[in-house]
Write a protein that holds these residues in place. Structure first.
Motif, PDB file in Angstrom:
ATOM      1  N   LEU A  18      53.908  85.269  12.696  1.00  0.00           N
ATOM      2  CA  LEU A  18      55.044  85.439  13.595  1.00  0.00           C
ATOM      3  C   LEU A  18      55.302  84.090  14.250  1.00  0.00           C
ATOM      4  CD1 LEU A  18      56.931  87.673  14.800  1.00  0.00           C
ATOM      5  CD2 LEU A  18      55.321  87.799  16.707  1.00  0.00           C
ATOM      6  N   SER A  19      56.439  83.496  13.949  1.00  0.00           N
ATOM      7  CA  SER A  19      56.729  82.206  14.579  1.00  0.00           C
ATOM      8  C   SER A  19      58.210  82.044  14.857  1.00  0.00           C
ATOM      9  CB  SER A  19      56.167  81.041  13.750  1.00  0.00           C
ATOM     10  OG  SER A  19      56.779  80.945  12.503  1.00  0.00           O
ATOM     11  N   LYS A  26      58.521  85.221  21.451  1.00  0.00           N
ATOM     12  CA  LYS A  26      57.516  85.772  20.532  1.00  0.00           C
ATOM     13  C   LYS A  26      56.527  86.686  21.257  1.00  0.00           C
ATOM     14  CE  LYS A  26      56.252  81.624  19.109  1.00  0.00           C
ATOM     15  NZ  LYS A  26      57.290  80.757  19.705  1.00  0.00           N
ATOM     16  N   GLY A  27      56.016  86.194  22.396  1.00  0.00           N
ATOM     17  CA  GLY A  27      55.029  86.970  23.135  1.00  0.00           C
ATOM     18  C   GLY A  27      55.595  88.275  23.679  1.00  0.00           C
ATOM     19  N   ARG A  30      55.991  90.715  20.786  1.00  0.00           N
ATOM     20  CA  ARG A  30      54.684  91.176  20.315  1.00  0.00           C
ATOM     21  C   ARG A  30      54.148  92.301  21.204  1.00  0.00           C
ATOM     22  NH1 ARG A  30      49.898  89.259  22.086  1.00  0.00           N
ATOM     23  NH2 ARG A  30      50.795  87.291  22.777  1.00  0.00           N
ATOM     24  N   GLU A  34      52.446  95.530  19.396  1.00  0.00           N
ATOM     25  CA  GLU A  34      51.053  95.253  19.015  1.00  0.00           C
ATOM     26  C   GLU A  34      50.106  96.425  19.215  1.00  0.00           C
ATOM     27  OE1 GLU A  34      49.580  91.965  21.272  1.00  0.00           O
ATOM     28  OE2 GLU A  34      49.976  92.894  23.208  1.00  0.00           O
ATOM     29  N   TYR A  43      45.058  90.747  16.821  1.00  0.00           N
ATOM     30  CA  TYR A  43      45.750  89.516  17.197  1.00  0.00           C
ATOM     31  C   TYR A  43      44.784  88.346  17.118  1.00  0.00           C
ATOM     32  CZ  TYR A  43      48.321  86.158  20.070  1.00  0.00           C
ATOM     33  OH  TYR A  43      48.958  85.034  20.537  1.00  0.00           O
ATOM     34  N   GLU A 110      50.427  84.345  15.787  1.00  0.00           N
ATOM     35  CA  GLU A 110      51.623  83.907  16.511  1.00  0.00           C
ATOM     36  C   GLU A 110      51.499  82.400  16.641  1.00  0.00           C
ATOM     37  OE1 GLU A 110      53.296  84.116  20.984  1.00  0.00           O
ATOM     38  OE2 GLU A 110      52.587  86.035  20.195  1.00  0.00           O
TER      39      GLU A 110
END
Length: 201
Positions: A18-19, A26-27, A30, A34, A43, A110
């Motif tokens: 994931l980028s 992104k965070g 997630r 998640e 993770y 990530e």
């Protein structure tokens, strides 16, 4: 014999990348997916030489490292990928990723674009997802909204983001973060589809 090999292959977890540019969310995305047990995610915690931000916990958010220890890990081949940005190293410990995948977990990385390209070269079967912002103007607003960095660093992040946006063709999937919850649902669908494909091999 063939069935046994197929089962062993299926039990090894997926590697999911994931980028996207810094500040794209992104965070946040997630956190929406998640904990979905259907994804069977683990993770992967990155290693970095940068100082912890307020509230960050060593071993959870990052493995905070000295430059000396990080460079030793590079020399010993202990990192799946690594990159240097704004004077700090960031990387993914290889041993931890392999341990989690061997346990059958689907490992989520990530990571920065530079690192993602390294991982895809080593693991072409990785499920790569690139998150893009609705616009570069919106990305700049989000980066400035953090209010955690000086203008010089913000400008470096924006320049880097512009270059990273040119790398979208290197990824299998592109997801726009206009709505974090919707983006998370799309990513869940992608992962579940690949889990299903592995199970049917």
């Amino acid at each position: 014999m063939e069935k046994r090999e197929s089962k062993i292959h299926m039990e090894r977890g997926l590697l999911i990348i994931l980028s996207g540019p810094s500040g794209v969310g992104k965070g946040t995305i997630r956190k929406y997916f998640e904990k979905d047990e259907r994804l069977n995610l683990a993770y992967s915690t990155s290693m970095t030489t940068r100082k912890p931000r307020a509230g960050e916990v060593d071993g959870k958010d990052y493995f905070f490292s000295t430059r000396e220890d990080f460079e030793k890990a590079i020399q010993e081949g202990g990192l799946l990928e690594w990159a240097e940005f704004v004077g700090n190293y960031y990387g993914t410990p290889l041993k931890e990723v392999n341990r989690l995948r061997d346990e059958g977990k689907n490992v989520l990385l990530e990571i920065e674009v530079q690192g993602a390209i390294q991982v895809q070269e080593k693991c072409p079967d990785a499920v790569s997802i690139f998150i893009i912002p609705p616009s570069m103007e919106e990305l700049e607003r989000r980066i400035r909204g953090r209010s955690t960095e000086p203008e010089e660093i913000i400008q470096q992040r924006l320049a880097k983001a512009s270059n990273e946006m040119k790398m979208v063709s290197q990824y299998k999937y592109i997801v726009c973060n206009d709505d974090p919850k919707l983006a998370a649902e799309l990513i869940k669908t992608i992962i579940l589809r690949h889990v299903e494909l592995e199970e049917n091999k």
